[in-house]
Design a protein around this motif. Structure first.
Motif, PDB file in Angstrom:
ATOM      1  N   LEU A  90       5.240  -1.048 -11.508  1.00 23.37           N
ATOM      2  CA  LEU A  90       5.965   0.012 -11.766  1.00 23.37           C
ATOM      3  C   LEU A  90       7.343  -0.448 -12.251  1.00 23.37           C
ATOM      4  O   LEU A  90       8.208   0.373 -12.854  1.00 23.37           O
ATOM      5  CB  LEU A  90       6.286   0.984 -10.735  1.00 23.37           C
ATOM      6  N   HIS A  91       7.654  -1.664 -12.016  1.00 32.41           N
ATOM      7  CA  HIS A  91       9.148  -2.167 -12.173  1.00 32.41           C
ATOM      8  C   HIS A  91      10.130  -1.151 -11.577  1.00 32.41           C
ATOM      9  O   HIS A  91      11.090  -0.827 -12.334  1.00 32.41           O
ATOM     10  CB  HIS A  91       9.209  -2.289 -13.526  1.00 32.41           C
ATOM     11  N   ALA A  92       9.949  -0.966 -10.181  1.00 31.82           N
ATOM     12  CA  ALA A  92      10.921   0.004  -9.492  1.00 31.82           C
ATOM     13  C   ALA A  92      12.079  -0.703  -9.035  1.00 31.82           C
ATOM     14  O   ALA A  92      12.376  -2.040  -9.064  1.00 31.82           O
ATOM     15  CB  ALA A  92      10.088   0.490  -8.378  1.00 31.82           C
ATOM     16  N   GLY A  93      12.946   0.052  -8.659  1.00 27.71           N
ATOM     17  CA  GLY A  93      14.403  -0.549  -8.245  1.00 27.71           C
ATOM     18  C   GLY A  93      14.343  -0.830  -6.883  1.00 27.71           C
ATOM     19  O   GLY A  93      13.209  -0.865  -6.153  1.00 27.71           O
ATOM     20  N   PRO A  94      15.334  -1.520  -6.176  1.00 28.23           N
ATOM     21  CA  PRO A  94      15.511  -1.850  -4.993  1.00 28.23           C
ATOM     22  C   PRO A  94      15.088  -0.857  -4.048  1.00 28.23           C
ATOM     23  O   PRO A  94      14.507  -1.306  -2.796  1.00 28.23           O
ATOM     24  CB  PRO A  94      16.848  -2.116  -4.734  1.00 28.23           C
ATOM     25  N   ALA A  95      15.396   0.599  -4.266  1.00 26.10           N
ATOM     26  CA  ALA A  95      15.122   1.670  -3.177  1.00 26.10           C
ATOM     27  C   ALA A  95      13.610   1.597  -2.951  1.00 26.10           C
ATOM     28  O   ALA A  95      13.175   1.796  -1.589  1.00 26.10           O
ATOM     29  CB  ALA A  95      15.753   2.680  -3.560  1.00 26.10           C
ATOM     30  N   LEU A 114       7.900  -1.604   1.369  1.00 29.81           N
ATOM     31  CA  LEU A 114       7.594  -2.394   2.451  1.00 29.81           C
ATOM     32  C   LEU A 114       7.797  -2.084   3.740  1.00 29.81           C
ATOM     33  O   LEU A 114       7.201  -2.345   4.795  1.00 29.81           O
ATOM     34  CB  LEU A 114       8.830  -3.642   2.059  1.00 29.81           C
ATOM     35  N   LEU A 115       8.695  -0.981   3.885  1.00 28.66           N
ATOM     36  CA  LEU A 115       8.825  -0.332   5.249  1.00 28.66           C
ATOM     37  C   LEU A 115       7.395   0.517   5.666  1.00 28.66           C
ATOM     38  O   LEU A 115       7.163   0.643   6.766  1.00 28.66           O
ATOM     39  CB  LEU A 115      10.126   0.593   5.375  1.00 28.66           C
ATOM     40  N   LEU A 116       6.863   1.236   4.593  1.00 25.76           N
ATOM     41  CA  LEU A 116       5.750   1.913   4.983  1.00 25.76           C
ATOM     42  C   LEU A 116       4.468   0.890   5.259  1.00 25.76           C
ATOM     43  O   LEU A 116       3.682   1.150   6.077  1.00 25.76           O
ATOM     44  CB  LEU A 116       5.364   2.894   3.642  1.00 25.76           C
ATOM     45  N   VAL A 117       4.522  -0.299   4.705  1.00 22.86           N
ATOM     46  CA  VAL A 117       3.715  -1.175   4.844  1.00 22.86           C
ATOM     47  C   VAL A 117       3.700  -1.961   6.224  1.00 22.86           C
ATOM     48  O   VAL A 117       2.697  -2.208   6.705  1.00 22.86           O
ATOM     49  CB  VAL A 117       3.410  -2.407   3.829  1.00 22.86           C
ATOM     50  N   ALA A 118       4.761  -1.933   6.685  1.00 22.08           N
ATOM     51  CA  ALA A 118       5.079  -2.862   7.982  1.00 22.08           C
ATOM     52  C   ALA A 118       4.236  -2.095   9.298  1.00 22.08           C
ATOM     53  O   ALA A 118       3.652  -2.843  10.026  1.00 22.08           O
ATOM     54  CB  ALA A 118       6.478  -2.880   8.430  1.00 22.08           C
ATOM     55  N   PRO A 119       4.180  -0.771   9.460  1.00 23.32           N
ATOM     56  CA  PRO A 119       3.022  -0.351  10.239  1.00 23.32           C
ATOM     57  C   PRO A 119       1.712  -0.647  10.138  1.00 23.32           C
ATOM     58  O   PRO A 119       0.961  -0.862  11.135  1.00 23.32           O
ATOM     59  CB  PRO A 119       3.413   1.248  10.172  1.00 23.32           C
ATOM     60  N   VAL A 120       1.354  -0.594   8.831  1.00 26.87           N
ATOM     61  CA  VAL A 120       0.037  -1.067   8.604  1.00 26.87           C
ATOM     62  C   VAL A 120      -0.396  -2.582   9.091  1.00 26.87           C
ATOM     63  O   VAL A 120      -1.425  -2.663   9.834  1.00 26.87           O
ATOM     64  CB  VAL A 120      -0.223  -0.992   6.985  1.00 26.87           C
ATOM     65  N   GLY A 121       0.384  -3.358   9.101  1.00 28.23           N
ATOM     66  CA  GLY A 121       0.545  -4.866   9.360  1.00 28.23           C
ATOM     67  C   GLY A 121       0.447  -4.735  10.908  1.00 28.23           C
ATOM     68  O   GLY A 121      -0.521  -5.460  11.621  1.00 28.23           O
ATOM     69  N   VAL A 179       5.602  -9.134   3.749  1.00 29.66           N
ATOM     70  CA  VAL A 179       5.656 -10.385   3.065  1.00 29.66           C
ATOM     71  C   VAL A 179       4.562 -10.514   2.003  1.00 29.66           C
ATOM     72  O   VAL A 179       4.755 -10.772   0.697  1.00 29.66           O
ATOM     73  CB  VAL A 179       6.149 -11.717   3.768  1.00 29.66           C
ATOM     74  N   LEU A 180       3.399 -10.181   2.228  1.00 31.79           N
ATOM     75  CA  LEU A 180       2.285 -10.294   1.784  1.00 31.79           C
ATOM     76  C   LEU A 180       2.395  -9.087   0.432  1.00 31.79           C
ATOM     77  O   LEU A 180       2.039  -9.585  -0.429  1.00 31.79           O
ATOM     78  CB  LEU A 180       0.876 -10.037   2.466  1.00 31.79           C
ATOM     79  N   ALA A 181       2.996  -7.577   0.766  1.00 32.25           N
ATOM     80  CA  ALA A 181       2.752  -7.083  -0.252  1.00 32.25           C
ATOM     81  C   ALA A 181       4.145  -7.497  -1.331  1.00 32.25           C
ATOM     82  O   ALA A 181       3.915  -7.303  -2.465  1.00 32.25           O
ATOM     83  CB  ALA A 181       3.413  -5.641   0.696  1.00 32.25           C
ATOM     84  N   ALA A 182       4.997  -8.116  -0.655  1.00 28.58           N
ATOM     85  CA  ALA A 182       6.213  -8.347  -1.459  1.00 28.58           C
ATOM     86  C   ALA A 182       5.725  -9.543  -2.392  1.00 28.58           C
ATOM     87  O   ALA A 182       6.055  -9.715  -3.708  1.00 28.58           O
ATOM     88  CB  ALA A 182       7.238  -8.833  -0.812  1.00 28.58           C
ATOM     89  N   LEU A 183       4.813 -10.619  -2.031  1.00 22.25           N
ATOM     90  CA  LEU A 183       4.348 -11.526  -3.066  1.00 22.25           C
ATOM     91  C   LEU A 183       3.226 -10.936  -3.680  1.00 22.25           C
ATOM     92  O   LEU A 183       3.341 -11.200  -5.227  1.00 22.25           O
ATOM     93  CB  LEU A 183       3.302 -12.486  -2.089  1.00 22.25           C
TER      94      LEU A 183
END
Length: 492
Positions: A202-207, A213-220, A254-258
């Motif tokens: 999506l080429h989204a911005g920093p927000a 990434l905050l939503l992914v953290a609880p999944v991890g 980290v995995l989602a960011a990669l």
């Protein structure tokens, strides 16, 4: 011999002659269920305790057992009244079923594969109630001689059929089954990767990056807790839970960011990932359908579904993008020469259509796992899933075959009218040319005009297929009767 996923105790009151009750008991035991006679009340009535197993999801398993029981009772001359049905919990497994086989020779890595062939099975089965010494008792019963029965092999080894009876972790608690942990972990990892790929595509911005990434953290953190807590699932606490949750909460972002970085660098990675997930889901559906089936039943399910895929690999057979591309110029596949390799490549893309039966078979696997055939009517469920697969195949055929071919033909016509050479399309490379007759000329179709530019398509015979750029007409000319030269502009 079926390894069932869930077990139930059935308290049955059976009525009928001794022969009829014997036939019903033989049918139940042939289905892999364990029958124990509790009481014989006269010559026509008995009370049985049946340990019944069923394969598939937990939801609907009890109803599937009752329907299977009704079917087995209907096939016998005896009648059965179900007085009580209760699930058998993992802490209270049913009587262990062991198949006796001889020791499997060879290297350790090959022994499980050789054991599956059945060459070392002795045909002897042992049923034992659970207990701490159940495996020792099974080993003793595997070699014990019984009256009226052939002597067992002296080196027979009991092999458990179905779930293990004793699966305790370090805390003594029963672990979460692998069939539950593995799909949960796989789904969580796929969700994290797809979320990262979507974020990068999506080429989204920093927000947006921070929110995802905050939503992914609880999944991890949840996945890490499942991994650590699975061997001790019924215990109140397990060692290492806080550290595992912290590691998962850091590792998942980290995995989602990669994955997001990979998705941002390649625009085609996102649809490829979705296609891969679809392929895995299809493969899992086939696994659920074919698990526990014989090779004859497997062949009966898979051969009709795989036959179109085999046939489409033959050059020139079945679906092809070339027909729809050439139709935009009023031509057909017989008018042009298409290399066999490109025919195979084009037909391979059409696999999205002929793989429809395979997708339908995988959907039937999920339906079997959810007991849909027994609880909702097998014919209606199968017909509905086949209809869904057929509709999906038609949509894929329209979006992946017809529309791209028609669009490529339209772009090629626009390029030709602008005086540019069209780009090749799956081995079809038309050229913009001009015609000059040499002596007595022959043609088939509209009369050729020397001032008009034409698109010429590759042909193997004496006749060349042409498309008039100005009028849009088609004709065939003999190549030796015309001088065909490349055109560098919109006219000749």
């Amino acid at each position: 011999m079926t390894a069932y996923d869930h077990w139930f105790r059935l308290d049955l009151e059976v009525t009928g002659t001794a022969g009829g009750r014997a036939r019903l008991r033989a049918g139940l035991e042939a289905h892999g269920w364990v029958v124990t006679v509790l009481d014989e009340d006269g010559p026509r009535r008995a009370r049985w305790l049946v340990e019944a197993g069923v394969t598939g999801a937990r939801a609907g398993a009890a109803l599937a057992v009752r329907l299977t029981l009704a079917r087995l009772v209907g096939q016998s001359p005896a009648e059965a009244d179900l007085r009580l049905q209760e699930p058998v919990h993992r802490q209270e497994p049913p009587r262990g079923r062991y198949a006796v086989r001889r020791p499997v020779p060879g290297p350790a890595r090959w022994r499980p594969l050789l054991a599956r062939t059945g060459l070392f099975d002795t045909g002897r089965e042992v049923f034992l109630s659970p207990g701490p010494d159940v495996r020792d008792r099974a080993a003793a019963e595997a070699v014990r001689a019984l009256p009226g029965v052939a002597l067992p092999p002296a080196d027979g080894e009991p092999h458990p059929v179905g779930p293990e009876l004793v699966r305790t972790g370090r805390t003594g608690a029963v672990p979460l089954p692998t069939r539950t942990v593995v799909p949960l972990l796989a789904a969580g990892v796929f969700a994290v990767l797809l979320a990262g790929l979507a974020l990068g595509g999506l080429h989204a911005g920093p927000a947006a990056w921070a929110a995802v990434l905050l939503l992914v953290a609880p999944v991890g953190a949840l996945l890490a807790a499942v991994v650590v807590h699975a061997p001790h699932w019924t215990a109140r606490s397990a060692p290492g839970i806080p550290a595992a949750c912290a590691a998962g909460a850091v590792g998942a972002p980290v995995l989602a960011a990669l994955a997001a970085l990979a998705g941002a660098s390649s625009a085609r990675l996102w649809p490829t990932a979705l296609a891969s997930v679809g392929l895995l889901l299809c493969g899992n559906g086939l696994r659920l359908l074919l698990r526990g089936l014989t090779w004859q039943a497997t062949a009966a399910w898979l051969v009709p579904a795989l036959l179109p895929i085999v046939l489409v690999g033959l050059p020139g057979f079945g679906f092809s993008l070339h027909a729809f591309y050439l139709d935009g110029f009023g031509l057909n596949r017989e008018d042009t020469q298409i290399p066999a390799l490109w025919q195979v490549i084009a037909d391979a893309k059409a696999l999205v259509v002929v793989a429809g039966p395979l997708v339908a078979v995988s959907l039937l696997g999920y339906a079997r796992h959810l007991h849909a055939f027994r609880t909702l009517g097998g014919v209606s469920v199968a017909a509905l899933l086949l209809l869904v697969a057929f509709a999906g195949a038609v949509v894929l055929y329209q979006t992946q075959v017809i529309v791209p071919a028609a669009h490529a033909a339209d772009v090629a016509r626009q390029q030709a009218r602008a005086g540019r050479r069209p780009a090749p399309y799956f081995g079809v490379a038309p050229r913009l040319v001009c015609l000059r007759p040499v002596g007595e000329a022959g043609w088939d179709g509209a009369a050729p005009v020397a001032e008009h530019p034409y698109l010429v398509f590759p042909a193997a015979g004496d006749w060349a297929a042409l498309w008039d750029v100005r009028t849009g007409g088609t004709l065939n000319v003999k190549r030796e009767q015309y001088r065909i030269t490349d055109s560098t502009g919109p006219g000749c």
